[in-house]
Design a protein around this motif. Sequence first.
Motif, short mmCIF file in Angstrom:
data_model
loop_
_atom_site.label_atom_id
_atom_site.label_comp_id
_atom_site.label_asym_id
_atom_site.label_seq_id
_atom_site.Cartn_x
_atom_site.Cartn_y
_atom_site.Cartn_z
N ASP A 164 0.82 -1.22 0.00
CA ASP A 164 0.00 0.00 0.00
C ASP A 164 0.85 1.27 0.00
OD1 ASP A 164 -2.38 -1.57 0.21
OD2 ASP A 164 -2.02 -1.75 2.37
N PHE A 165 1.92 1.24 -0.77
CA PHE A 165 2.92 2.32 -0.69
C PHE A 165 2.33 3.69 -1.02
CE2 PHE A 165 6.25 4.97 -2.64
CZ PHE A 165 7.13 5.04 -1.57
N LEU A 166 1.62 3.78 -2.13
CA LEU A 166 1.11 5.09 -2.56
C LEU A 166 0.14 5.66 -1.54
CD1 LEU A 166 1.29 7.11 -4.90
CD2 LEU A 166 -0.71 6.00 -5.91
N GLN A 167 -0.75 4.83 -1.03
CA GLN A 167 -1.72 5.30 -0.05
C GLN A 167 -1.02 5.73 1.24
OE1 GLN A 167 -4.82 2.48 0.86
NE2 GLN A 167 -5.37 3.50 2.78
N ARG A 168 -0.04 4.96 1.67
CA ARG A 168 0.66 5.28 2.91
C ARG A 168 1.47 6.58 2.76
NH1 ARG A 168 3.59 -0.32 4.27
NH2 ARG A 168 4.18 0.69 6.26
N MET A 169 2.14 6.74 1.63
CA MET A 169 2.90 7.97 1.42
C MET A 169 1.98 9.19 1.36
SD MET A 169 6.20 7.72 1.39
CE MET A 169 6.67 9.23 0.53
N THR A 170 0.82 9.03 0.73
CA THR A 170 -0.13 10.13 0.65
C THR A 170 -0.63 10.51 2.04
OG1 THR A 170 -0.81 9.42 -1.57
CG2 THR A 170 -2.30 10.90 -0.39
N THR A 171 -0.91 9.50 2.86
CA THR A 171 -1.36 9.76 4.23
C THR A 171 -0.29 10.47 5.04
OG1 THR A 171 -2.80 7.81 4.21
CG2 THR A 171 -2.16 8.67 6.35
N ILE A 172 0.96 10.09 4.83
CA ILE A 172 2.07 10.74 5.54
C ILE A 172 2.20 12.20 5.12
CG2 ILE A 172 4.61 10.82 5.63
CD1 ILE A 172 4.48 7.69 5.58
N LEU A 173 2.10 12.46 3.82
CA LEU A 173 2.30 13.81 3.31
C LEU A 173 1.09 14.72 3.49
CD1 LEU A 173 4.20 12.80 0.06
CD2 LEU A 173 5.18 13.88 2.09
N PRO A 186 -1.31 14.73 6.36
CA PRO A 186 -1.72 14.13 7.64
C PRO A 186 -3.06 14.60 8.17
CG PRO A 186 -0.05 15.80 8.02
CD PRO A 186 -0.17 15.66 6.52
N GLY A 187 -3.63 15.62 7.58
CA GLY A 187 -4.95 16.07 8.01
C GLY A 187 -4.89 16.96 9.23
N ARG A 199 0.85 10.25 14.79
CA ARG A 199 0.43 9.25 13.80
C ARG A 199 1.34 9.28 12.58
NH1 ARG A 199 -3.85 10.58 11.59
NH2 ARG A 199 -4.66 12.36 12.76
N GLN A 200 1.71 10.49 12.14
CA GLN A 200 2.60 10.59 10.99
C GLN A 200 3.95 9.93 11.28
OE1 GLN A 200 4.78 14.27 10.08
NE2 GLN A 200 3.67 14.34 8.12
N ARG A 201 4.48 10.18 12.48
CA ARG A 201 5.76 9.57 12.84
C ARG A 201 5.66 8.05 12.85
NH1 ARG A 201 7.88 8.06 17.96
NH2 ARG A 201 10.17 7.84 17.90
N MET A 202 4.59 7.52 13.40
CA MET A 202 4.44 6.06 13.44
C MET A 202 4.26 5.48 12.05
SD MET A 202 5.04 5.64 16.52
CE MET A 202 4.98 3.85 16.38
#
Length: 261
Positions: free
Chosen positions: A223-232, A234-235, A243-246
């Motif tokens: 799920d790389f693309l989804q995870r990277m998008t969530t990191i970048l 963060p809402g 959460r971003q750090r984890m």
Amino acid sequence: MSREAELIAAMTPLIADLAEEGNGAVALAGSRGKGRSDAQSDFDFRVYADAYRGPEVRQTAAWWRFETALRGWQAEGIRMDGVWMRRYAGVQRDLDSWLAGILVPKSFEWTIWGYHLPTDLASQQIIADPRGLLAKWKQQLAQYPEALRATVLSHYMDILRYWARDYHYESKVARRDLVFLVGLTGKLANAILQTVFAFNRVYFPGDGWNLPMAAELERLPPDFLQRMTTILEPGQGPDIWRRQRMELIGLIVDLEAMIAA
């Protein structure tokens, strides 16, 4: 003939004429060289030669002709800042280092993560190549150099491992040190992308199109693309930085496992 073809046909002889001998090698780099341009893309011309007209090229008639044409196209809405003039010997020297697995970092204001010569040479569209050197360089880079791959993986995984376990990161999250956290997020995102491209033996794209091009790679963490998008992205909320750090630490762990497999 398309407007792009008209521009290339008109500008190429003017750019080549900036060379001392009047026949510099000309290429188109950036997103257009990669074949990924859109309406926002500009034209990144390169010219290569042993030397340029002078002693100051910007005071010559050749430069006046080039600049006059450039301004004419810009007046029509064409995005083109100018041309990057490079010397064969300097490019060859840096390329030899990259091929040997020695990173040659170069910083320019127009690039966030530094200039990556292999990406530029491997992806640029060759327009004029009187000595065949641009084609030779492209052939040398047709396969990703294993020495470079080893260096890139070691260098960027060291960065990722350091920050995954460093207490300063956790402290900055607790303090909500926003400037630090934004900067570190960018640093780690770059290190992750450098790693996945090198692991797949694909040249790092540079500053643009990183995630779309990463999505096309054969081997990625789950799920790389989804995870990277969530990191970048963060809402909002009081817990977003933790959460971003984890998420980042989890992705680093998965990268280590992928490389070790």
